[in-house]
Motif scaffolding. Structure first.
Motif, PDB file in Angstrom:
ATOM      1  N   SER A  37      22.045 -66.756  43.480  1.00 57.38           N
ATOM      2  CA  SER A  37      21.917 -67.557  42.270  1.00 57.38           C
ATOM      3  C   SER A  37      23.264 -67.751  41.582  1.00 57.38           C
ATOM      4  O   SER A  37      23.965 -66.782  41.286  1.00 57.38           O
ATOM      5  N   GLN A  40      22.905 -66.320  37.974  1.00 55.04           N
ATOM      6  CA  GLN A  40      23.104 -64.872  37.961  1.00 55.04           C
ATOM      7  C   GLN A  40      24.572 -64.529  38.202  1.00 55.04           C
ATOM      8  O   GLN A  40      25.098 -63.575  37.636  1.00 55.04           O
ATOM      9  N   TYR A  86      10.118 -62.191  38.146  1.00 58.73           N
ATOM     10  CA  TYR A  86      11.051 -61.429  37.308  1.00 58.73           C
ATOM     11  C   TYR A  86      12.345 -62.219  37.151  1.00 58.73           C
ATOM     12  O   TYR A  86      12.938 -62.660  38.146  1.00 58.73           O
ATOM     13  N   CYS A  87      12.798 -62.394  35.935  1.00 57.39           N
ATOM     14  CA  CYS A  87      14.017 -63.166  35.674  1.00 57.39           C
ATOM     15  C   CYS A  87      15.254 -62.390  36.129  1.00 57.39           C
ATOM     16  O   CYS A  87      15.540 -61.304  35.622  1.00 57.39           O
ATOM     17  N   ALA A  89      18.277 -62.975  35.539  1.00 60.46           N
ATOM     18  CA  ALA A  89      19.325 -62.864  34.522  1.00 60.46           C
ATOM     19  C   ALA A  89      19.360 -61.461  33.939  1.00 60.46           C
ATOM     20  O   ALA A  89      20.415 -60.985  33.516  1.00 60.46           O
ATOM     21  N   MET A 125      11.033 -60.192  31.204  1.00 58.02           N
ATOM     22  CA  MET A 125      11.281 -61.627  31.124  1.00 58.02           C
ATOM     23  C   MET A 125      10.853 -62.330  32.408  1.00 58.02           C
ATOM     24  O   MET A 125      11.169 -61.887  33.500  1.00 58.02           O
ATOM     25  N   CYS A 127      10.623 -65.438  35.147  1.00 56.47           N
ATOM     26  CA  CYS A 127      11.324 -66.579  35.718  1.00 56.47           C
ATOM     27  C   CYS A 127      10.299 -67.681  35.983  1.00 56.47           C
ATOM     28  O   CYS A 127       9.294 -67.454  36.643  1.00 56.47           O
ATOM     29  N   ASP A 128      10.582 -68.855  35.472  1.00 62.49           N
ATOM     30  CA  ASP A 128       9.706 -70.003  35.754  1.00 62.49           C
ATOM     31  C   ASP A 128      10.518 -71.150  36.334  1.00 62.49           C
ATOM     32  O   ASP A 128      10.309 -72.307  36.043  1.00 62.49           O
ATOM     33  N   CYS A 134      17.096 -71.610  31.253  1.00 62.27           N
ATOM     34  CA  CYS A 134      17.813 -70.487  31.870  1.00 62.27           C
ATOM     35  C   CYS A 134      18.999 -70.061  30.999  1.00 62.27           C
ATOM     36  O   CYS A 134      19.306 -68.880  30.911  1.00 62.27           O
ATOM     37  N   LYS A 137      17.744 -67.773  28.403  1.00 63.31           N
ATOM     38  CA  LYS A 137      17.371 -66.482  28.981  1.00 63.31           C
ATOM     39  C   LYS A 137      18.614 -65.656  29.307  1.00 63.31           C
ATOM     40  O   LYS A 137      18.624 -64.433  29.142  1.00 63.31           O
ATOM     41  N   SER A 141      19.501 -62.086  27.674  1.00 64.98           N
ATOM     42  CA  SER A 141      19.765 -60.931  28.530  1.00 64.98           C
ATOM     43  C   SER A 141      21.139 -60.328  28.263  1.00 64.98           C
ATOM     44  O   SER A 141      21.289 -59.107  28.194  1.00 64.98           O
ATOM     45  N   ASP A 188       3.695 -64.511  39.547  1.00 61.03           N
ATOM     46  CA  ASP A 188       4.419 -65.591  40.221  1.00 61.03           C
ATOM     47  C   ASP A 188       3.470 -66.737  40.594  1.00 61.03           C
ATOM     48  O   ASP A 188       3.766 -67.911  40.377  1.00 61.03           O
TER      49      ASP A 188
END
Length: 196
Positions: A37, A40, A86-87, A89, A125, A127-128, A134, A137, A141, A188
């Motif tokens: 990512s 990330q 799970y996010c 970030a 948090m 993740c969508d 983002c 988020k 974080s 998810d």
């Protein structure tokens, strides 16, 4: 809190969030990734770079801090897996917070407490998908990781039994990995249903 502290905290959050916002808005500039990512990758590095500037550390210290941050994020993500609700970030910012603590002269326990404090705060948090929020988020974080760092430097940490916090940082990381990998499997699916 000193004005300089507030300035570097703001710069650390803004750098990572602005990079994500640009990427999600279509910027084609390359970034270094972490755990597959680019977002990330920015969350794991840009806060560390901002703090390194503020602290005036050597280039070698910055590189070591970036290595620590990246490896900690990868270590956390290894227990979660590539795809999760799970996010990521959170893992990335957690790595940044630990590296910032190390650059600030924190000892092993303070680094571990930074990780624990971050995970105790924002590990739920969701993740969508990669999109404009983002950036928010990531800012959230990174803010949590900086607060975790500030608390750890005062030798303050969440204790075992405070929610998901376990007796050691390793156990806490494993618990979060289990929650993200196994516990959020249905989450998810539900997130996908909501999105489509």
């Amino acid at each position: 809190q000193a004005a300089g502290d507030a300035a570097v905290e703001g710069a650390a959050k803004a750098a990572a969030a602005a990079g994500s916002d640009a990427r999600m808005g279509g910027s084609e500039l390359p970034v270094v990734i972490n755990s597959w990512s680019g977002n990330q990758g920015m969350a794991v590095s840009l806060p560390v770079i901002e703090y390194a500037r503020e602290l005036g550390v050597s280039r070698e210290t910055l590189y070591r801090a970036l290595l620590m941050s990246n490896l900690l994020a990868i270590y956390q993500k290894a227990g979660i897996g590539k795809l999760s609700a799970y996010c990521g970030a959170v893992s990335a910012a957690c790595g940044s917070g630990a590296a910032i603590t190390w650059m600030s002269g924190g000892n092993f326990q303070q680094i571990a407490d930074t990780i624990t404090n971050t995970l105790a705060n924002v590990s739920g948090m969701v993740c969508d998908g990669a999109k404009g929020s983002c950036a928010a988020k990531i800012a959230t974080s990174v803010d949590a990781a900086i607060m975790a760092h500030d608390l750890a430097m005062q030798s303050k940490a969440f204790q075992p039994g405070d929610g998901i916090v376990k007796p050691t940082v390793e156990e806490t990381i494993r618990g979060v990995g289990r929650m993200a990998r196994d516990g959020m499997r249905q989450t998810d699916i539900e997130v996908l249903h909501i999105m489509i």
